[in-house]
Design an enzyme around this catalytic site. Structure first.
Site, PDB file in Angstrom:
ATOM      1  N   GLU A  91       0.821  -1.212   0.000  1.00  0.00           N
ATOM      2  CA  GLU A  91       0.000   0.000   0.000  1.00  0.00           C
ATOM      3  C   GLU A  91       0.857   1.266   0.000  1.00  0.00           C
ATOM      4  O   GLU A  91       1.962   1.280   0.539  1.00  0.00           O
ATOM      5  CB  GLU A  91      -0.911  -0.014   1.238  1.00  0.00           C
ATOM      6  CG  GLU A  91      -1.957  -1.112   1.139  1.00  0.00           C
ATOM      7  CD  GLU A  91      -2.854  -1.213   2.366  1.00  0.00           C
ATOM      8  OE1 GLU A  91      -4.072  -1.299   2.180  1.00  0.00           O
ATOM      9  OE2 GLU A  91      -2.351  -1.220   3.496  1.00  0.00           O
ATOM     10  N   CYS A 106       3.291   8.507   1.310  1.00  0.00           N
ATOM     11  CA  CYS A 106       3.884   7.517   2.200  1.00  0.00           C
ATOM     12  C   CYS A 106       4.029   6.214   1.419  1.00  0.00           C
ATOM     13  O   CYS A 106       3.037   5.693   0.899  1.00  0.00           O
ATOM     14  CB  CYS A 106       2.956   7.353   3.405  1.00  0.00           C
ATOM     15  SG  CYS A 106       3.458   6.082   4.541  1.00  0.00           S
ATOM     16  N   CYS A 113       6.614  -7.245   7.202  1.00  0.00           N
ATOM     17  CA  CYS A 113       7.758  -6.703   7.942  1.00  0.00           C
ATOM     18  C   CYS A 113       8.183  -7.728   8.983  1.00  0.00           C
ATOM     19  O   CYS A 113       7.351  -8.372   9.616  1.00  0.00           O
ATOM     20  CB  CYS A 113       7.369  -5.391   8.619  1.00  0.00           C
ATOM     21  SG  CYS A 113       8.741  -4.642   9.523  1.00  0.00           S
ATOM     22  N   CYS A 117       6.448  -5.120  15.428  1.00  0.00           N
ATOM     23  CA  CYS A 117       6.057  -4.162  16.472  1.00  0.00           C
ATOM     24  C   CYS A 117       4.642  -4.514  16.947  1.00  0.00           C
ATOM     25  O   CYS A 117       3.773  -4.831  16.124  1.00  0.00           O
ATOM     26  CB  CYS A 117       6.109  -2.738  15.942  1.00  0.00           C
ATOM     27  SG  CYS A 117       7.765  -2.268  15.406  1.00  0.00           S
ATOM     28  N   CYS A 120       1.377  -2.797  15.335  1.00  0.00           N
ATOM     29  CA  CYS A 120       1.347  -2.522  13.897  1.00  0.00           C
ATOM     30  C   CYS A 120       0.717  -3.652  13.098  1.00  0.00           C
ATOM     31  O   CYS A 120       1.077  -4.822  13.259  1.00  0.00           O
ATOM     32  CB  CYS A 120       2.777  -2.272  13.421  1.00  0.00           C
ATOM     33  SG  CYS A 120       2.918  -2.130  11.643  1.00  0.00           S
ATOM     34  N   SER A 193      12.045   6.706   7.366  1.00  0.00           N
ATOM     35  CA  SER A 193      11.568   6.525   8.736  1.00  0.00           C
ATOM     36  C   SER A 193      11.906   5.100   9.169  1.00  0.00           C
ATOM     37  O   SER A 193      11.476   4.134   8.542  1.00  0.00           O
ATOM     38  CB  SER A 193      10.056   6.745   8.765  1.00  0.00           C
ATOM     39  OG  SER A 193       9.579   6.490  10.056  1.00  0.00           O
ATOM     40  N   CYS A 335      -1.068   5.672  10.408  1.00  0.00           N
ATOM     41  CA  CYS A 335       0.186   5.057  10.813  1.00  0.00           C
ATOM     42  C   CYS A 335      -0.054   3.729  11.553  1.00  0.00           C
ATOM     43  O   CYS A 335      -0.843   3.673  12.485  1.00  0.00           O
ATOM     44  CB  CYS A 335       0.882   6.048  11.731  1.00  0.00           C
ATOM     45  SG  CYS A 335       2.574   5.693  11.964  1.00  0.00           S
TER      46      CYS A 335
HETATM   47  S1  SF4 Z   1       5.913  -0.300  12.712  1.00  0.00           S
HETATM   48 FE1  SF4 Z   1       7.252  -0.390  10.925  1.00  0.00          FE
HETATM   49  S2  SF4 Z   1       8.999  -1.613  11.662  1.00  0.00           S
HETATM   50 FE2  SF4 Z   1       7.339  -1.992  13.133  1.00  0.00          FE
HETATM   51  S3  SF4 Z   1       6.316  -3.839  12.355  1.00  0.00           S
HETATM   52 FE3  SF4 Z   1       5.243  -2.053  11.494  1.00  0.00          FE
HETATM   53  S4  SF4 Z   1       6.187  -1.764   9.475  1.00  0.00           S
HETATM   54 FE4  SF4 Z   1       7.588  -3.044  10.692  1.00  0.00          FE
END
Ligand code: SF4
Length: 345
Positions: A91, A106, A113, A117, A120, A193, A335
């Protein structure tokens, strides 16, 4: 299937043309047509001779990934879901800023990933693969194709994935973006970032690249950071802060710290004071952001008043503090909400 030239660097295109028995300047012409003029049909590249166009058309193509879905938020934020050649999805989000009138794009750097985190949506997918140079550069190219040269003013690698773990492809895409024969975007309009890959930050400090740096910090001490972001097990806060100081001193620039506030987790007065102490002496700006809810996760959002109270403790202990409004919440484009799901509407 014809080979897609999208993502070829300037030197790769020049080399290709010399391999085809042509001159390097023909390569530069082709490169400019593709990235600057966004012309993908070889027949329209009028300063290339007929025989070059014919040779190229026979074995090559220039194409962007298909847009599988497009959603526009009530606040003007627009999210794009791209379908890649192998059927994976990523995306990108176009985010308007009401105050400045500027548009920020963005972009994603990986499918999924690895860093997991806790807050996320992308992290919950796990790591699938790195994006190629072509798949990264295709995101801003698509925006310009759709909305013209002024489609966006700034670009930030804050979409899916950790850009510093796909360092080479991200930097090669930035070279095309900033090239005067390429997309001609000023390096200072591009932000990488990172969740805190200290090794990558040091590499960036040595690269000479003038791009900006933002750090997703989200915690004022390592214990708390480890709870939220497993990467803190590999790169502890002192190591991360040291890498950031190297970057800020090499470029004499300030770094941006992103700090998402999670209710009852990292939003107390003590956390604000500890955060001010942690960043003391580092030229920086802190962006505070209230957590955006992700389906299936237990974190809660603090109220606007609680965020403001946190900001008031931080400033002027920290040199600059901004409270950022979430954009695109209604389309899961804010975010931490990007998950590359198909047709989620
Ligand atoms: S915040 Fe960024 S680094 Fe952390 S899991 Fe999500 S995409 Fe990955």
């Amino acid at each position: 299937m014809k080979k897609n030239l999208c993502g070829y660097t300037r030197s790769e295109i020049e080399q290709l043309l010399t391999e085809l028995g042509k001159k390097t300047f023909h390569g530069r012409q082709l490169y400019k047509w593709m990235y600057k003029n966004l012309v993908f049909d070889f027949e329209e590249m009028t300063d290339l001779s007929k025989d070059i166009r014919a040779v190229l058309s026979e074995s090559y193509r220039i194409s962007l990934p298909a847009i599988a879905n497009r959603q526009k938020s009530g606040d003007g934020t627009e999210k794009f879901l791209f379908e890649l050649d192998d059927g994976q999805y990523v995306e990108s989000v176009l985010i308007p800023d009401d105050n400045s009138g500027r548009m920020t794009l963005c972009v994603s750097s990986q499918v999924g990933c690895a860093l997991g985190c806790e807050f996320c949506a992308t992290g919950r997918m796990g790591f699938i693969r790195d994006l190629t140079i072509g798949e990264i550069i295709a995101q801003p190219m698509t925006m310009r194709k759709l909305y013209g040269e002024n489609a966006f003013d700034n670009m930030v690698f804050m979409g899916m994935g950790e850009p510093l773990l796909n360092y080479d492809n991200v930097m090669a895409a930035i070279d095309i973006l900033t090239d005067s024969l390429g997309m001609m975007l000023g390096a200072k309009r591009i932000t990488i970032s990172t969740s805190g890959v200290a090794r990558g930050i040091r590499k960036l400090a040595n690269s000479g690249s003038k791009v900006k740096l933002a750090i997703s910090l989200h915690a004022s001490n390592n214990k708390l950071r480890r709870r939220l972001m497993p990467i803190a097990n590999s790169y502890k806060l002192p190591d991360l802060m040291d890498a950031i100081k190297t970057w800020t001193s090499v470029y004499a620039r300030r770094v941006t710290f992103e700090y998402i506030l999670f209710k009852g987790v990292n939003d107390s007065k003590e956390h604000a004071l500890e955060l001010a102490k942690l960043i003391k002496g580092i030229p920086c700006k802190i962006n505070l952001l209230s957590y955006n809810l992700v389906e299936g996760l237990d974190f809660e959002r603090p109220s606007d008043e609680e965020v403001d109270a946190f900001a008031k403790i931080l400033y002027p202990r920290a040199p600059a503090v901004t409270v950022r409004k979430s954009r695109g919440k209604d389309i899961d484009a804010a975010c931490g909400q990007l998950a590359g799901r198909k047709n989620k509407s």
